[in-house]
Design a protein around this motif. Sequence first.
Motif, mmCIF file in Angstrom:
data_model
loop_
_atom_site.group_PDB
_atom_site.id
_atom_site.type_symbol
_atom_site.label_atom_id
_atom_site.label_comp_id
_atom_site.label_asym_id
_atom_site.label_seq_id
_atom_site.Cartn_x
_atom_site.Cartn_y
_atom_site.Cartn_z
ATOM 1 N N VAL A 298 0.815 -1.210 0.000
ATOM 2 C CA VAL A 298 0.000 0.000 0.000
ATOM 3 C C VAL A 298 0.852 1.264 0.000
ATOM 4 C CG1 VAL A 298 -1.913 -1.166 1.153
ATOM 5 C CG2 VAL A 298 -0.268 0.108 2.501
ATOM 6 N N VAL A 299 0.188 2.394 -0.175
ATOM 7 C CA VAL A 299 0.851 3.699 -0.181
ATOM 8 C C VAL A 299 1.441 3.983 1.198
ATOM 9 C CG1 VAL A 299 0.422 6.180 -0.420
ATOM 10 C CG2 VAL A 299 -0.634 4.572 -2.012
ATOM 11 N N CYS A 300 2.595 4.584 1.215
ATOM 12 C CA CYS A 300 3.270 4.968 2.456
ATOM 13 C C CYS A 300 2.465 6.054 3.176
ATOM 14 C CB CYS A 300 4.664 5.481 2.115
ATOM 15 S SG CYS A 300 5.615 6.005 3.536
ATOM 16 N N THR A 301 2.199 5.840 4.455
ATOM 17 C CA THR A 301 1.486 6.816 5.281
ATOM 18 C C THR A 301 2.208 6.942 6.620
ATOM 19 O OG1 THR A 301 0.049 5.154 6.294
ATOM 20 C CG2 THR A 301 -0.760 6.203 4.269
ATOM 21 N N LYS A 302 1.734 7.850 7.448
ATOM 22 C CA LYS A 302 2.325 8.024 8.771
ATOM 23 C C LYS A 302 2.174 6.751 9.601
ATOM 24 C CE LYS A 302 2.274 11.099 12.738
ATOM 25 N NZ LYS A 302 1.659 12.269 13.360
ATOM 26 N N THR A 303 1.027 6.090 9.493
ATOM 27 C CA THR A 303 0.797 4.864 10.249
ATOM 28 C C THR A 303 1.417 3.631 9.584
ATOM 29 O OG1 THR A 303 -1.349 4.567 9.173
ATOM 30 C CG2 THR A 303 -1.333 5.685 11.311
ATOM 31 N N ASN A 304 1.746 3.721 8.295
ATOM 32 C CA ASN A 304 2.377 2.621 7.573
ATOM 33 C C ASN A 304 3.562 3.167 6.768
ATOM 34 O OD1 ASN A 304 2.979 0.173 6.421
ATOM 35 N ND2 ASN A 304 1.377 0.300 4.887
ATOM 36 N N PRO A 305 4.672 3.454 7.452
ATOM 37 C CA PRO A 305 5.815 4.068 6.765
ATOM 38 C C PRO A 305 6.549 3.132 5.799
ATOM 39 C CG PRO A 305 6.380 3.580 9.037
ATOM 40 C CD PRO A 305 4.918 3.271 8.874
ATOM 41 N N LEU A 306 6.243 1.838 5.825
ATOM 42 C CA LEU A 306 6.931 0.885 4.946
ATOM 43 C C LEU A 306 6.154 0.573 3.671
ATOM 44 C CD1 LEU A 306 8.297 -1.548 7.671
ATOM 45 C CD2 LEU A 306 9.539 0.242 6.455
ATOM 46 N N GLY A 307 5.100 1.317 3.400
ATOM 47 C CA GLY A 307 4.331 1.096 2.181
ATOM 48 C C GLY A 307 5.110 1.519 0.947
ATOM 49 N N LEU A 308 5.051 0.711 -0.100
ATOM 50 C CA LEU A 308 5.784 0.988 -1.344
ATOM 51 C C LEU A 308 4.929 1.663 -2.410
ATOM 52 C CD1 LEU A 308 7.896 -2.282 -1.607
ATOM 53 C CD2 LEU A 308 8.615 -0.029 -0.773
ATOM 54 N N GLY A 309 3.631 1.792 -2.183
ATOM 55 C CA GLY A 309 2.776 2.527 -3.104
ATOM 56 C C GLY A 309 2.374 1.811 -4.378
ATOM 57 N N LEU A 310 2.287 0.492 -4.345
ATOM 58 C CA LEU A 310 1.835 -0.236 -5.533
ATOM 59 C C LEU A 310 0.319 -0.194 -5.659
ATOM 60 C CD1 LEU A 310 4.146 -3.366 -5.267
ATOM 61 C CD2 LEU A 310 4.467 -1.341 -6.684
ATOM 62 N N ILE A 311 -0.374 -0.208 -4.504
ATOM 63 C CA ILE A 311 -1.834 -0.101 -4.490
ATOM 64 C C ILE A 311 -2.220 1.016 -3.525
ATOM 65 C CG2 ILE A 311 -2.192 -2.514 -5.097
ATOM 66 C CD1 ILE A 311 -2.807 -3.132 -2.186
ATOM 67 N N GLU A 312 -3.406 1.609 -3.729
ATOM 68 C CA GLU A 312 -3.818 2.739 -2.898
ATOM 69 C C GLU A 312 -4.081 2.357 -1.458
ATOM 70 O OE1 GLU A 312 -6.918 5.249 -4.313
ATOM 71 O OE2 GLU A 312 -5.597 6.166 -5.783
ATOM 72 N N ASP A 313 -4.769 1.251 -1.231
ATOM 73 C CA ASP A 313 -5.126 0.849 0.122
ATOM 74 C C ASP A 313 -5.384 -0.648 0.135
ATOM 75 O OD1 ASP A 313 -5.693 1.072 2.805
ATOM 76 O OD2 ASP A 313 -7.351 2.474 2.563
ATOM 77 N N ASP A 314 -5.569 -1.194 1.332
ATOM 78 C CA ASP A 314 -5.852 -2.627 1.414
ATOM 79 C C ASP A 314 -7.308 -2.892 1.798
ATOM 80 O OD1 ASP A 314 -5.684 -1.745 4.017
ATOM 81 O OD2 ASP A 314 -4.156 -3.183 4.632
#
Length: 136
Positions: free
Chosen positions: A87-103
């Motif tokens: 998923v997209v990198c956010t403050k709560t998920n800093p390890l997101g690579l941004g392949l999909i918008e959300d889960d």
Amino acid sequence: MRYGREINFTLPEPTLLLNKWQRMHWQKRREYHKALCWSVRAALQAEGITRLSPYKHCKIEIDRYSTALADWDGVMGGLKPLIDTLVVCTKTNPLGLGLIEDDNPSCIIECPVIRQHKSTRKAASTVVTITEILEI
């Protein structure tokens, strides 16, 4: 449905199972998630996949190769760190690579398809296919 782009990559080990994830200390979970993130980055780079705009709607298929077949609930629950990495990198998920918008179900429109395959320990791996859906 009309399909668009497709991302395929292979990780060098099978996905973690839920029981192992639940029994990990929180620091070990963080270390595992960081290592998984780097593993996904390396796999994407090996496939020649560069930064893409995240898929708004998609479907995910996972082929898990391991020495033994696991319970389905353990396999499904163990996908959490992998999907969080996509998923997209956010403050709560800093390890997101941004392949999909959300889960959430509005982005991943159907439950991820998981197929288990028996293999040798040397051939253990995870093959991930993410397909963009243009029209639902």
